[in-house]
Write a protein that holds these residues in place. Structure first.
Motif, mmCIF file in Angstrom:
data_model
loop_
_atom_site.group_PDB
_atom_site.id
_atom_site.type_symbol
_atom_site.label_atom_id
_atom_site.label_comp_id
_atom_site.label_asym_id
_atom_site.label_seq_id
_atom_site.Cartn_x
_atom_site.Cartn_y
_atom_site.Cartn_z
ATOM 1 N N GLU A 151 0.816 -1.235 0.000
ATOM 2 C CA GLU A 151 0.000 0.000 0.000
ATOM 3 C C GLU A 151 0.848 1.283 0.000
ATOM 4 O OE1 GLU A 151 -0.042 -2.426 2.303
ATOM 5 O OE2 GLU A 151 -0.242 -1.646 4.337
ATOM 6 N N LEU A 184 3.241 1.842 -2.232
ATOM 7 C CA LEU A 184 3.899 1.971 -3.545
ATOM 8 C C LEU A 184 3.155 2.889 -4.501
ATOM 9 C CD1 LEU A 184 4.780 -1.806 -4.137
ATOM 10 C CD2 LEU A 184 6.173 -0.044 -3.011
ATOM 11 N N ASN A 185 3.893 3.474 -5.421
ATOM 12 C CA ASN A 185 3.304 4.247 -6.516
ATOM 13 C C ASN A 185 3.115 3.309 -7.720
ATOM 14 O OD1 ASN A 185 5.752 3.981 -7.903
ATOM 15 N ND2 ASN A 185 6.599 5.819 -6.950
ATOM 16 N N PRO A 186 2.520 3.796 -8.816
ATOM 17 C CA PRO A 186 2.276 2.898 -9.960
ATOM 18 C C PRO A 186 3.556 2.331 -10.585
ATOM 19 C CG PRO A 186 0.919 4.859 -10.119
ATOM 20 C CD PRO A 186 1.891 5.104 -8.994
ATOM 21 N N ASN A 187 4.712 2.948 -10.293
ATOM 22 C CA ASN A 187 5.976 2.381 -10.799
ATOM 23 C C ASN A 187 6.477 1.225 -9.948
ATOM 24 O OD1 ASN A 187 6.204 4.364 -12.769
ATOM 25 N ND2 ASN A 187 7.207 5.774 -11.317
ATOM 26 N N GLY A 188 5.784 0.969 -8.832
ATOM 27 C CA GLY A 188 6.233 -0.115 -7.954
ATOM 28 C C GLY A 188 7.313 0.298 -6.987
ATOM 29 N N THR A 189 7.544 1.601 -6.872
ATOM 30 C CA THR A 189 8.527 2.076 -5.893
ATOM 31 C C THR A 189 7.785 2.867 -4.805
ATOM 32 O OG1 THR A 189 8.976 4.083 -7.164
ATOM 33 C CG2 THR A 189 10.401 2.198 -7.595
ATOM 34 N N PHE A 214 6.021 5.447 -2.723
ATOM 35 C CA PHE A 214 5.351 6.719 -3.027
ATOM 36 C C PHE A 214 5.996 7.832 -2.196
ATOM 37 C CE2 PHE A 214 1.381 9.352 -2.125
ATOM 38 C CZ PHE A 214 1.456 10.044 -3.321
ATOM 39 N N ARG A 249 11.878 -0.123 -2.639
ATOM 40 C CA ARG A 249 10.936 -1.096 -3.198
ATOM 41 C C ARG A 249 10.248 -1.877 -2.083
ATOM 42 N NH1 ARG A 249 10.688 -1.534 -8.317
ATOM 43 N NH2 ARG A 249 12.202 -0.290 -9.476
ATOM 44 N N GLN A 250 9.162 -2.563 -2.480
ATOM 45 C CA GLN A 250 8.432 -3.377 -1.508
ATOM 46 C C GLN A 250 9.400 -4.317 -0.777
ATOM 47 O OE1 GLN A 250 4.925 -5.264 -3.084
ATOM 48 N NE2 GLN A 250 4.902 -6.784 -1.462
#
Ligand SMILES: CCCCCCCCCCCCCCCC(=O)SCCNC(=O)CCNC(=O)[C@H](O)C(C)(C)COP(=O)(O)OP(=O)(O)OC[C@H]1O[C@@H](n2cnc3c(N)ncnc32)[C@H](O)[C@@H]1OP(=O)(O)O
Length: 127
Positions: free
Chosen positions: A12, A14-19, A21, A61-62
């Motif tokens: 939750e 993360l931004n749309p790039n997967g990094t 936010f 990253r996640q």
């Protein structure tokens, strides 16, 4: 710089790039700065007045664990100016740095109130 807090990057955050936010990281940092100021100035009425340039130097990253570090730049009359950095705990790579954030101590009337503090205090010395 003392690194006080750890945060775990979850889906939750993360931004749309997967990094991570950026706004999420800024919210974590603002809360940490406010809590640090509340403890140092012994006043729960604290607001963020000003932030200097915000430099996103790398991303996370996640699953990454982030550490947030804080240093005092200056004790003012009603304010406390702090420096902070968030870094990846495993790689020690800096994610964001903010050289100056000014937090202001308020009175019950919501106006700036002198805090009377001039140096960092440790809770163990207050007990
Ligand atoms: C033990 C645990 C208990 C926990 C229990 C509660 C837990 C809870 C935790 C969460 C904690 C949430 C807290 C989050 C933090 C917000 O989210 S705060 C929300 C965002 N911020 C705001 O809404 C602030 C809005 N601004 C204001 O209300 C007014 O501008 C203020 C802050 C009252 C200041 O008014 P002002 O007329 O500018 O006042 P002024 O006397 O000119 O300046 C005051 C100080 O600011 C400095 N200053 C003014 N302008 C600037 C500037 N541009 N740059 C730098 N410094 C400046 C001045 O130099 C002065 O400093 P001193 O020389 O006195 O040291």
């Amino acid at each position: 710089m003392r690194f006080h807090t750890r945060k775990w990057v979850k889906p939750e955050d993360l931004n749309p790039n997967g990094t991570l936010f950026g706004g999420k990281l800024l919210a974590w940092i603002d809360e940490e700065l406010a809590l640090y100021t509340i403890i140092q100035l012994e006043n729960t009425r604290i607001v963020t007045k000003h932030m200097s340039e915000i430099n996103f130097r790398s991303s996370a990253r996640q699953g990454d664990i982030i550490e947030i570090g804080i240093d005092v730049v200056k004790f003012g009359n009603t304010s406390l100016t702090l420096k902070c950095e968030a870094r990846n705990m495993m790689t020690r790579e800096t994610i964001i740095s903010i050289d100056h954030t000014t937090m202001v101590s308020l009175g019950a009337d919501e106006k700036p109130k002198a805090h009377g503090k001039t140096e960092i205090e440790f809770i163990k010395d207050r007990l």
